[in-house]
Design a protein around this motif. Structure first.
Motif, mmCIF file in Angstrom:
data_model
loop_
_atom_site.group_PDB
_atom_site.id
_atom_site.type_symbol
_atom_site.label_atom_id
_atom_site.label_comp_id
_atom_site.label_asym_id
_atom_site.label_seq_id
_atom_site.Cartn_x
_atom_site.Cartn_y
_atom_site.Cartn_z
ATOM 1 N N GLY A 261 0.830 -1.204 0.000
ATOM 2 C CA GLY A 261 0.000 0.000 0.000
ATOM 3 C C GLY A 261 0.861 1.249 0.000
ATOM 4 N N SER A 262 1.957 1.199 0.746
ATOM 5 C CA SER A 262 2.896 2.323 0.739
ATOM 6 C C SER A 262 3.549 2.451 -0.624
ATOM 7 C CB SER A 262 3.976 2.116 1.812
ATOM 8 O OG SER A 262 5.076 2.957 1.552
ATOM 9 N N ALA A 263 4.021 1.336 -1.137
ATOM 10 C CA ALA A 263 4.774 1.374 -2.393
ATOM 11 C C ALA A 263 3.868 1.736 -3.570
ATOM 12 C CB ALA A 263 5.442 0.023 -2.628
ATOM 13 N N ILE A 264 2.681 1.139 -3.616
ATOM 14 C CA ILE A 264 1.798 1.389 -4.756
ATOM 15 C C ILE A 264 1.053 2.698 -4.548
ATOM 16 C CG2 ILE A 264 -0.227 0.566 -6.015
ATOM 17 C CD1 ILE A 264 0.699 -2.286 -5.145
ATOM 18 N N GLY A 265 1.225 3.598 -5.484
ATOM 19 C CA GLY A 265 0.568 4.893 -5.341
ATOM 20 C C GLY A 265 0.698 5.668 -6.633
ATOM 21 N N LEU A 266 0.730 6.991 -6.503
ATOM 22 C CA LEU A 266 0.870 7.819 -7.695
ATOM 23 C C LEU A 266 2.162 7.518 -8.424
ATOM 24 C CD1 LEU A 266 -0.354 11.196 -6.207
ATOM 25 C CD2 LEU A 266 -1.616 9.602 -7.652
ATOM 26 N N SER B 116 9.207 4.593 -6.216
ATOM 27 C CA SER B 116 8.058 3.701 -6.311
ATOM 28 C C SER B 116 8.070 2.646 -5.206
ATOM 29 C CB SER B 116 8.038 3.033 -7.681
ATOM 30 O OG SER B 116 6.812 2.385 -7.882
ATOM 31 N N LEU B 117 9.271 2.231 -4.793
ATOM 32 C CA LEU B 117 9.344 1.222 -3.734
ATOM 33 C C LEU B 117 9.381 1.853 -2.340
ATOM 34 C CD1 LEU B 117 11.914 -1.119 -5.491
ATOM 35 C CD2 LEU B 117 9.488 -1.584 -5.140
ATOM 36 N N SER B 118 9.206 3.164 -2.268
ATOM 37 C CA SER B 118 9.222 3.884 -0.979
ATOM 38 C C SER B 118 10.542 3.724 -0.237
ATOM 39 C CB SER B 118 8.089 3.416 -0.058
ATOM 40 O OG SER B 118 6.854 3.518 -0.682
ATOM 41 N N LEU B 119 11.663 3.819 -0.959
ATOM 42 C CA LEU B 119 12.952 3.608 -0.311
ATOM 43 C C LEU B 119 13.774 4.885 -0.256
ATOM 44 C CD1 LEU B 119 13.868 0.254 -2.045
ATOM 45 C CD2 LEU B 119 13.045 0.601 0.291
ATOM 46 N N GLY B 120 14.762 4.880 0.621
ATOM 47 C CA GLY B 120 15.739 5.959 0.634
ATOM 48 C C GLY B 120 15.445 7.058 1.632
ATOM 49 N N MET B 121 14.305 7.014 2.304
ATOM 50 C CA MET B 121 14.044 8.037 3.325
ATOM 51 C C MET B 121 13.531 7.437 4.625
ATOM 52 S SD MET B 121 10.435 9.778 2.316
ATOM 53 C CE MET B 121 9.669 9.437 3.906
ATOM 54 N N GLY B 122 13.589 6.117 4.718
ATOM 55 C CA GLY B 122 13.244 5.519 5.997
ATOM 56 C C GLY B 122 11.804 5.072 6.163
ATOM 57 N N VAL C 78 0.073 8.277 3.688
ATOM 58 C CA VAL C 78 0.086 7.878 5.089
ATOM 59 C C VAL C 78 1.497 7.392 5.476
ATOM 60 C CG1 VAL C 78 -0.675 5.944 6.518
ATOM 61 C CG2 VAL C 78 -2.354 7.391 5.390
ATOM 62 N N SER C 79 2.111 6.612 4.578
ATOM 63 C CA SER C 79 3.432 6.070 4.906
ATOM 64 C C SER C 79 4.528 7.131 4.803
ATOM 65 C CB SER C 79 3.762 4.886 4.000
ATOM 66 O OG SER C 79 4.155 5.326 2.715
ATOM 67 N N ILE C 80 4.287 8.149 3.986
ATOM 68 C CA ILE C 80 5.303 9.206 3.861
ATOM 69 C C ILE C 80 5.265 10.090 5.111
ATOM 70 C CG2 ILE C 80 6.121 11.152 2.486
ATOM 71 C CD1 ILE C 80 4.662 9.952 0.069
ATOM 72 N N LEU C 81 4.061 10.545 5.472
ATOM 73 C CA LEU C 81 3.952 11.431 6.624
ATOM 74 C C LEU C 81 4.274 10.695 7.926
ATOM 75 C CD1 LEU C 81 3.314 14.342 7.389
ATOM 76 C CD2 LEU C 81 0.929 13.706 7.695
ATOM 77 N N THR D 68 17.501 13.059 -3.335
ATOM 78 C CA THR D 68 17.765 12.727 -1.923
ATOM 79 C C THR D 68 17.425 11.266 -1.627
ATOM 80 O OG1 THR D 68 15.608 13.460 -1.109
ATOM 81 C CG2 THR D 68 17.372 15.096 -1.125
ATOM 82 N N LEU D 69 16.530 10.675 -2.429
ATOM 83 C CA LEU D 69 16.256 9.248 -2.224
ATOM 84 C C LEU D 69 17.448 8.409 -2.643
ATOM 85 C CD1 LEU D 69 12.579 8.921 -3.508
ATOM 86 C CD2 LEU D 69 13.371 9.167 -1.155
ATOM 87 N N ALA D 70 18.101 8.823 -3.752
ATOM 88 C CA ALA D 70 19.299 8.099 -4.201
ATOM 89 C C ALA D 70 20.400 8.242 -3.156
ATOM 90 C CB ALA D 70 19.762 8.631 -5.552
HETATM 91 N N1 TRP Z 1 5.987 4.725 -3.311
HETATM 92 C C1 TRP Z 1 4.870 5.609 -3.268
HETATM 93 C C2 TRP Z 1 4.305 5.738 -4.665
HETATM 94 O O1 TRP Z 1 4.785 5.100 -5.563
HETATM 95 C C3 TRP Z 1 5.212 6.935 -2.666
HETATM 96 C C4 TRP Z 1 5.949 6.819 -1.385
HETATM 97 C C5 TRP Z 1 5.481 6.349 -0.219
HETATM 98 C C6 TRP Z 1 7.290 7.129 -1.182
HETATM 99 N N2 TRP Z 1 6.477 6.362 0.726
HETATM 100 C C7 TRP Z 1 7.600 6.830 0.155
HETATM 101 C C8 TRP Z 1 8.261 7.623 -2.015
HETATM 102 C C9 TRP Z 1 8.866 7.005 0.629
HETATM 103 C C10 TRP Z 1 9.526 7.801 -1.522
HETATM 104 C C11 TRP Z 1 9.841 7.487 -0.224
HETATM 105 O O2 TRP Z 1 3.393 6.465 -4.901
#
Ligand code: TRP
Length: 457
Positions: A22-27, A229-235, A325-328, A393-395
């Protein structure tokens, strides 16, 4: 298991996989992926993207989840616990800042989705297939300051509401029901899009690689997009891992999340790109409006199209919500853990800060010339924020996380964490080579080259 009440936990492995997905799949999958594929010439980009998921995404995801579950903390607290007294904690702070800024511009696009949901319900797109008309509708809509700021605020409010309800009640339940529904709807729409007149040019663009288009900028874009897309690089995955119980298998969960996420991205390419070509839109220049111009064209060409349109925008909105939700959650978990604020106070204050950061993004797409060209002609506040805090910054964060795990915390501790309650970490040697060498060197080369090419040369 005794848990801090304000932290919460996932109720099961499936619960976690769905929340992680759910976190990974999004916009990122439905809006950003097709747009970037369009800008970067199609099939070759897709190949590079898939390599990035495998070579960077999966190892970094396993690293983040392990750090999170080991420490049961937010990114800053987690790194401080594993490397006390060192400067590594700044990687955590970078994540908190990145989270606030991504959340701000992401909420603007999510607001557009809500607006399009309304337009579709109101029947505004019935029988419109002319890209000039869908283009004008889009331009007028995003240039309206009142509506876009209102919708952004609405989405930030919605995200805050879910966060206030806590982790497993809010995030998990939402994902469980609706992600599978999104999958089904995308399959139906892909079939319709691929059988439109003129769709085959889109399939060709998407599937037949032209290797002469390969270049380093594309590799950077693919890398940034894979991490995003995988929600990585910022924790995010550190934070989500902190809610994961010791008996769950981190490696297989990560493989599932990467697989789902990549599958949905590829699938939305099959929905959007054939429609783009069938409508005669130029994908290399359409920018953030691409899907908003192309999707109405699919709906008007199918029986019950309006209903499908309403369904799709609803589900994209919800997919965006499980991501925001997962970002905030990253800045919120940081404030809850480190400043010991209540969850309520943390959510409300972080939401207010990001709203302030979001306003210039909302005004960047036609409402204000100032923000629209803040960093030079056509370089809006929005564009720069979404590149710096959506790719760069994610990289950088992922580079540091890989180096941290490979060289400081050491892969043997990842293995130990994964195998805590009887799970087995497969191919340990391969993993060690990946986090120690392959991922960091790959990011460093692409990143270093870009900085040199764009700034220093
Ligand atoms: N991965 C989400 C998307 O594809 C967005 C997202 C959620 C995200 N958490 C993140 C992106 C953390 C970067 C880091 O829409």
């Amino acid at each position: 298991m005794i848990e801090n009440q304000d932290r919460g936990a996932w109720s099961s492995k499936l619960g976690f996989i769905l929340a992680g997905a759910g976190s990974a799949i999004g916009l990122g999958n439905i809006w950003r992926f097709p747009t970037i594929v369009g800008e970067n010439g199609g099939a070759v980009f897709v190949i590079v993207y898939l390599l990035c998921v495998l070579l960077l995404g999966l190892p970094v995801m396993i690293a983040e989840l392990s750090i999170g579950r080991k420490t049961k903390k937010n990114p800053v607290g987690a790194i401080i616990e594993l490397a006390p007294g060192s400067s590594w904690k700044y990687v955590g702070y970078l994540g908190v800042l990145t989270g606030l800024i991504i959340f701000s511009w992401y909420s603007v696009i999510a607001g557009w989705v809500v607006g399009y949901l309304y337009k579709t319900v109101a029947g505004e797109f019935n029988n419109i297939v002319d890209p000039a008309i869908t283009g004008t509708i889009f331009e007028n809509f995003v240039a309206d300051p009142v509506i876009t700021i209102f919708l952004t605020a609405f989405f930030i409010g919605l995200t805050s509401y879910v966060l206030l309800k806590g982790v497993s009640g809010g995030i998990e339940k939402t994902s469980k029901i609706l992600m599978p529904l999104l999958l089904v709807l995308l399959v139906v729409l892909a079939i319709r899009a691929m059988t439109l007149d003129g769709a085959s040019a889109g399939l060709d663009f998407y599937l037949s690689p032209d290797f002469s288009k390969l270049n380093i900028k594309m590799v950077l874009a693919a890398m940034g997009q894979a991490l995003f897309s995988l929600s990585l690089g910022m924790g995010t995955m550190i934070t989500y891992g902190s809610y994961l119980s010791k008996k769950e298998d981190i490696v297989s969960s990560a493989v599932w999340v990467c697989g789902f996420d990549t599958g949905i991205a590829i699938l939305s390419g099959f929905v959007v790109l054939p429609a783009v070509f069938a409508m005669g839109i130029d994908p290399s220049t359409a920018g953030p409006g691409l899907i908003f111009q192309a999707l109405p064209g699919i709906f008007s060409e199918m029986p019950g199209g309006q209903m499908f349109g309403v369904g799709l925008f609803t589900l994209i909105g919800i997919a965006a919500l499980t991501s925001t939700v997962s970002i905030l959650e990253v800045p919120v978990a940081y404030v809850v853990d480190e400043l010991k604020w209540s969850r309520r106070k943390s959510v409300i204050s972080m939401a207010l800060v990001s709203f302030v950061l979001a306003v210039p993004s909302a005004l960047s797409n036609g409402a204000s010339d100032f923000f629209g060209n803040l960093f030079g002609e056509g370089q809006s506040y929005f564009t720069v924020m979404s590149t710096v805090f959506g790719d760069l910054t994610l990289a950088l964060g992922s580079l540091f996380i890989a180096v941290f795990v490979g060289w400081i915390w050491k892969s043997k501790n990842v293995f130990k964490e994964v195998e805590e309650e009887g799970n087995v970490f497969p191919m340990k040697g391969v993993y060690e080579i990946m986090v120690k060498y392959v991922s960091p060197i790959f990011i460093a080369i692409v990143f270093g080259y870009t900085v040199w090419d764009q700034i220093l040369k």
